[in-house]
Write an enzyme that holds these catalytic residues in place. Structure first.
Site, PDB file in Angstrom:
ATOM      1  N   HIS A  16       0.826  -1.203   0.000  1.00  0.00           N
ATOM      2  CA  HIS A  16       0.000   0.000   0.000  1.00  0.00           C
ATOM      3  C   HIS A  16       0.867   1.263   0.000  1.00  0.00           C
ATOM      4  CE1 HIS A  16      -3.946  -2.047   1.164  1.00  0.00           C
ATOM      5  NE2 HIS A  16      -3.033  -3.014   1.140  1.00  0.00           N
ATOM      6  N   ASP A 120      -6.139   5.272   2.834  1.00  0.00           N
ATOM      7  CA  ASP A 120      -6.290   3.863   2.513  1.00  0.00           C
ATOM      8  C   ASP A 120      -7.675   3.349   2.913  1.00  0.00           C
ATOM      9  OD1 ASP A 120      -4.069   1.611   1.816  1.00  0.00           O
ATOM     10  OD2 ASP A 120      -5.751   0.765   2.957  1.00  0.00           O
TER      11      ASP A 120
END
Ligand code: UDP
Length: 472
Positions: A16, A120
């Protein structure tokens, strides 16, 4: 266009953080003032790349927020998913520790008041945090349109409820293609009505997406047009595709400095590859989190040896010869390079000697393979990787199956045997099937390059997003 300030808040995991850093660089190349929010020990994974971008005149920086590993029952210095020990209760503790970052995030948003927050998916509370200060929040999942659509339809229609065994195939209804899967390929939180911390988190993720400003997707339209359309038109999501974001790394230095410090000198690695024939080497990597048992490692080693092909194999663990068959390294020293730790993946994939990629089907890895035009052997393990396998193997037809069948959180218990591995490696490297895949890959690679060039689909979508944000 207004001089935008955008804050990026990635999950503490390389899969990520890497694409989020690329996103931040991409945005700042368009004149946006980008700021990455992360925790003290993760700064080192961004620093070099940020220094380079700043030298090139881009406005990009880091804001650090504290992280309490010990207070949350984690070992000291455990600040990234790949540092979380393998015991069962450790990942939930890690997610719990990350959820406690909310007050710190809010303090930063209050102080700096950016024009937008890209956070996120695993921080569902970030939408409310941003809203407190009138800031729009964009969600970054790090997944393909295909996976987003397939997971949505699976959870709505629950076709796996109609099968009698873990191995009976079912079709996910209403998708543009006939997508067949088996129950054993699904994550626990997808196949069961469970009430765990994680399943509750996933529920909150879904709710927060619906009330956020929209979704940023690391993909390009030409790769999955049916699913990009389905996501926007049928599921009615506001979404912008801006990828493949890894293509923002143009120089060797940028390609080599992604994520952790490489365990091998980039020149040494390139020198090794330069001695090999074009398309003769298979690259093997299972990403930043998955890890295998000793017996599976031995099967992989034997499979590679039996395939007869040259290889670069990245093993996440620290060097430990016990994990390999006796005498293996010596026997394959002419044609095999084992990298213990971290490899400069993009640099390796783009080398002309690489002919195939045995991958765990992480979405970043798949896109990096596409950008390099390298067909794949699929070996999904966890997360949404089994959906990615379907896309690669059945829809795009740019990969052959490696033989892994059961979803696991991190360490597979069911083994893939050496014959399967050797066979799949041979199929991806040579012959008619390999040639067909390679042709389709070259075509996709060209489309990926065009998507991020001026006037391309991702370039235009990013411009559109920035215009909409500056008109707000
Ligand atoms: N990666 C790398 N070197 C390694 C292992 C991974 O550069 O030795 C990078 C890889 O290029 C990709 C990311 O780490 O950008 C992994 O993301 P992916 O989605 O493929 O898998 P995950 O680690 O999230 O399971």
């Amino acid at each position: 266009m207004k001089n935008l300030s955008i804050f990026f808040f990635p999950l503490l995991a390389h899969g990520h953080m890497i694409p989020t850093l690329d996103l931040a660089k991409l945005f700042s190349s368009k004149g946006v003032k980008s700021t990455i929010i992360t925790t003290p020990r993760n700064v080192r994974h961004f620093e070099k790349a940020i220094d380079r971008a700043v030298q090139l005149g881009q406005e990009i920086s880091i804001k650090v927020i504290p992280f309490s590993a010990k207070e949350n029952g984690l070992p000291e210095n455990c600040e990234c998913a790949d540092e979380v020990p393998f015991e069962d209760d450790m990942m939930p503790k890690f997610f719990c520790a990350m959820s406690k970052l909310q007050p710190e995030l809010e303090r930063i948003l209050d102080e700096f008041r950016p024009d937008c927050l890209v956070a996120d998916m695993f921080f569902p509370w970030a939408t409310d945090s941003a809203a407190k200060f009138g800031i729009p929040r964009l969600v970054f999942h790090g997944m393909s349109f295909f996976s987003l659509c397939a997971i949505h339809c699976l959870t709505i229609h629950k076709p796996h409820g109609n099968v009698v065994s873990e191995t009976e195939p079912f079709v996910i209804p209403t998708l543009p293609h006939e997508v067949k899967m088996m129950k054993m390929q699904l994550a626990d939180h997808h196949k069961e009505e469970s009430d765990t911390e994680f399943s509750r988190l996933i529920e909150r993720v879904k709710e927060s997406e619906l009330v956020s400003y929209g979704v940023i997707v690391n993909s390009f339209y030409e790769l999955e047009p049916d699913y990009a359309d389905y996501f926007r038109r049928v599921l009615k999501r506001r979404a912008w595709h801006v990828g493949p974001v890894s293509l923002c790394n143009r120089e060797i230095q940028d390609k080599a400095n992604r994520g952790k410090e490489s365990s091998i000198d980039k020149h040494e690695c390139l020198k090794w590859l330069n001695l090999k024939k074009p398309k003769s080497v298979i690259y093997i990597s299972f990403g930043s989190v998955a890890e295998f048992s000793k017996s599976q490692m031995i099967e992989i080693a034997a499979g590679l040896e039996d395939s007869g092909h040259s290889f670069i194999w990245v093993v996440r663990q620290e060097k430990n010869d016990e994990l390999l068959p006796a005498g293996f390294e010596n026997r394959v020293k002419e044609r095999g390079l084992i990298i213990w730790g971290w490899a400069p993946q993009v640099l390796i994939l783009e080398h002309e000697s690489i002919g195939g990629f045995l991958t765990h089907c992480g979405w970043n890895s798949i896109q990096e393979a596409i950008c390099a035009g390298v067909p794949m052997v699929t070996w999904p393990v966890s997360a949404e990787q089994f959906f990615n396998e379907v896309m690669v193997k059945d829809i795009l037809k740019i990969g052959v199956e490696g033989g892994s069948k059961r979803w696991t959180f991190r360490t597979p218990v069911e083994e893939v045997k050496r014959e399967m591995i050797a066979g799949a490696v041979k199929r991806v490297m040579k012959g008619e099937i390999a040639e067909g895949m390679r042709e389709r890959m070259i075509a996709l690679k060209k489309k990926a390059m065009m998507a991020v060039e001026e006037g391309g689909s991702s370039y235009t979508d990013l411009d559109d997003l920035l215009h909409q944000l500056s008109d707000k």
